[in-house]
Design a protein around this motif. Sequence first.
Motif, mmCIF file in Angstrom:
data_model
loop_
_atom_site.group_PDB
_atom_site.id
_atom_site.type_symbol
_atom_site.label_atom_id
_atom_site.label_comp_id
_atom_site.label_asym_id
_atom_site.label_seq_id
_atom_site.Cartn_x
_atom_site.Cartn_y
_atom_site.Cartn_z
ATOM 1 N N SER A 30 1.011 -0.980 -0.147
ATOM 2 C CA SER A 30 0.181 -0.032 -0.612
ATOM 3 C C SER A 30 0.941 0.532 0.124
ATOM 4 C CB SER A 30 -0.724 -0.008 1.118
ATOM 5 O OG SER A 30 0.156 0.360 2.479
ATOM 6 N N LEU A 31 0.119 2.303 -0.530
ATOM 7 C CA LEU A 31 1.151 3.252 -0.417
ATOM 8 C C LEU A 31 0.018 4.126 0.425
ATOM 9 C CD1 LEU A 31 1.153 4.231 -4.145
ATOM 10 C CD2 LEU A 31 2.760 3.418 -2.931
ATOM 11 N N SER A 32 0.302 5.636 0.788
ATOM 12 C CA SER A 32 -0.314 6.733 2.079
ATOM 13 C C SER A 32 -1.293 6.594 1.488
ATOM 14 C CB SER A 32 0.909 7.746 2.193
ATOM 15 O OG SER A 32 2.294 7.798 2.916
ATOM 16 N N ALA A 33 -1.945 6.980 1.804
ATOM 17 C CA ALA A 33 -3.691 7.404 2.608
ATOM 18 C C ALA A 33 -3.786 8.466 0.620
ATOM 19 C CB ALA A 33 -4.125 7.915 3.089
ATOM 20 N N PRO A 102 -4.771 1.945 2.529
ATOM 21 C CA PRO A 102 -4.723 0.868 1.353
ATOM 22 C C PRO A 102 -5.169 1.752 0.036
ATOM 23 C CG PRO A 102 -5.080 -0.253 3.144
ATOM 24 C CD PRO A 102 -6.112 1.224 3.821
ATOM 25 N N ASN A 103 -4.866 2.509 -0.563
ATOM 26 C CA ASN A 103 -5.598 2.907 -2.203
ATOM 27 C C ASN A 103 -4.415 2.325 -3.332
ATOM 28 O OD1 ASN A 103 -3.061 4.325 -1.934
ATOM 29 N ND2 ASN A 103 -4.073 6.658 -2.245
ATOM 30 N N ASP A 104 -3.661 1.006 -3.426
ATOM 31 C CA ASP A 104 -3.366 1.341 -4.217
ATOM 32 C C ASP A 104 -3.527 0.429 -5.526
ATOM 33 O OD1 ASP A 104 -3.339 -1.123 -2.853
ATOM 34 O OD2 ASP A 104 -1.380 -2.464 -3.355
ATOM 35 N N ASN A 105 -4.629 0.541 -5.170
ATOM 36 C CA ASN A 105 -5.703 -0.075 -6.223
ATOM 37 C C ASN A 105 -6.787 0.584 -6.470
ATOM 38 O OD1 ASN A 105 -7.150 -2.054 -4.869
ATOM 39 N ND2 ASN A 105 -5.399 -3.229 -5.229
ATOM 40 N N ASN A 106 -8.244 0.762 -7.515
ATOM 41 C CA ASN A 106 -9.105 0.780 -7.376
ATOM 42 C C ASN A 106 -9.651 -0.083 -6.396
ATOM 43 O OD1 ASN A 106 -8.397 2.540 -9.639
ATOM 44 N ND2 ASN A 106 -9.087 1.836 -11.047
ATOM 45 N N SER A 108 -9.474 -1.162 -3.622
ATOM 46 C CA SER A 108 -8.866 -0.998 -2.277
ATOM 47 C C SER A 108 -9.389 0.777 -1.670
ATOM 48 C CB SER A 108 -7.501 -0.729 -2.084
ATOM 49 O OG SER A 108 -6.698 -2.120 -1.913
ATOM 50 N N ARG A 109 -9.626 1.454 -3.012
ATOM 51 C CA ARG A 109 -9.796 2.721 -3.270
ATOM 52 C C ARG A 109 -11.610 3.050 -2.850
ATOM 53 N NH1 ARG A 109 -5.627 4.132 -6.050
ATOM 54 N NH2 ARG A 109 -6.569 3.576 -8.241
ATOM 55 N N GLU A 110 -11.648 1.943 -4.070
ATOM 56 C CA GLU A 110 -13.903 2.005 -3.931
ATOM 57 C C GLU A 110 -13.919 1.505 -2.264
ATOM 58 O OE1 GLU A 110 -17.580 2.301 -5.016
ATOM 59 O OE2 GLU A 110 -15.103 3.184 -5.976
ATOM 60 N N ILE A 111 -13.447 0.685 -1.740
ATOM 61 C CA ILE A 111 -13.520 -0.506 -0.483
ATOM 62 C C ILE A 111 -13.427 1.008 0.640
ATOM 63 C CG2 ILE A 111 -13.213 -1.603 1.507
ATOM 64 C CD1 ILE A 111 -12.013 -3.412 -1.230
ATOM 65 N N ASN A 112 -12.799 1.474 0.860
ATOM 66 C CA ASN A 112 -12.275 2.254 1.449
ATOM 67 C C ASN A 112 -12.797 3.981 1.593
ATOM 68 O OD1 ASN A 112 -9.997 0.684 3.047
ATOM 69 N ND2 ASN A 112 -8.709 1.506 1.112
ATOM 70 N N LYS A 113 -13.320 4.418 0.106
ATOM 71 C CA LYS A 113 -14.178 5.460 0.440
ATOM 72 C C LYS A 113 -15.662 5.414 1.109
ATOM 73 C CE LYS A 113 -16.429 5.634 -3.537
ATOM 74 N NZ LYS A 113 -17.081 6.161 -5.244
ATOM 75 N N HIS A 114 -16.180 3.843 1.770
ATOM 76 C CA HIS A 114 -16.898 3.617 1.561
ATOM 77 C C HIS A 114 -17.036 3.393 3.885
ATOM 78 C CE1 HIS A 114 -19.463 4.165 -1.012
ATOM 79 N NE2 HIS A 114 -18.937 3.507 -2.532
ATOM 80 N N ALA A 115 -15.534 2.607 4.056
ATOM 81 C CA ALA A 115 -15.086 1.876 5.194
ATOM 82 C C ALA A 115 -14.688 2.822 6.145
ATOM 83 C CB ALA A 115 -14.407 0.717 4.377
ATOM 84 N N VAL A 116 -13.809 3.719 5.535
ATOM 85 C CA VAL A 116 -13.497 5.065 6.603
ATOM 86 C C VAL A 116 -14.194 5.535 6.648
ATOM 87 C CG1 VAL A 116 -11.386 6.376 6.601
ATOM 88 C CG2 VAL A 116 -10.835 4.608 5.195
ATOM 89 N N PRO A 117 -15.116 6.111 6.109
ATOM 90 C CA PRO A 117 -16.220 7.214 7.288
ATOM 91 C C PRO A 117 -17.111 7.128 8.151
ATOM 92 C CG PRO A 117 -16.297 7.568 4.379
ATOM 93 C CD PRO A 117 -15.406 6.126 4.975
ATOM 94 N N GLN A 118 -17.214 5.099 7.662
ATOM 95 C CA GLN A 118 -18.215 4.270 8.517
ATOM 96 C C GLN A 118 -17.709 4.147 9.775
ATOM 97 O OE1 GLN A 118 -20.354 1.234 6.611
ATOM 98 N NE2 GLN A 118 -20.858 0.265 8.332
ATOM 99 N N LEU A 119 -16.776 3.500 9.462
ATOM 100 C CA LEU A 119 -15.908 3.070 10.822
ATOM 101 C C LEU A 119 -15.483 4.721 11.498
ATOM 102 C CD1 LEU A 119 -12.905 0.915 9.131
ATOM 103 C CD2 LEU A 119 -14.382 0.626 11.238
#
Length: 161
Positions: A30-33, A102-106, A108-119
């Motif tokens: 992964s890369l930095s956010a 994690p944002n190294d691929n589409n 991961s970005r799609e998952i975290n777009k929804h998961a991080v605000p919910q967390l």
Amino acid sequence: MRKITMWFLATIAVVVLLFSYKTSTGPGSSLSAGTVDGATAPGVVTGPGAPADPGTSKGTVARSGSTTVADGPVVQTKRGNVQVQAHLSGGRITDISPVTVPNDNNRSREINKHAVPQLRTEALAAQSAQIDAVSGATLTSQGYTESLQAALDSAQFKAKP
């Protein structure tokens, strides 16, 4: 005979290419956010001030009056590194910012777009790191809660009822 030779060489070439292909699921992939949903997330550190390698960043605590900002450690997951920053004031968690996700691929970005605000929403409501994992983002959820709990522990946070 010529067709057999060509088929054999093509098969070898395909096998070599398959074995040399590097996937994005290994540790350190992964890369930095940098971005969540195409925009820089609040509190995200990139560039020269970015967090150190996993295991070397233990988290920091900064106090200013009644406000405390605690960085959790970088937590290495199978999908990439996760780190959060907790803002505390008056015995309450007032904000949680993703530092690294994690944002190294589409995907991961799609998952975290929804998961991080919910967390974030769940942790703010619970006023702790004791929250449920987001379905489909189990590894990010585990890294998020681990980094958040470590940040709260380092700030000696005790939730007020």
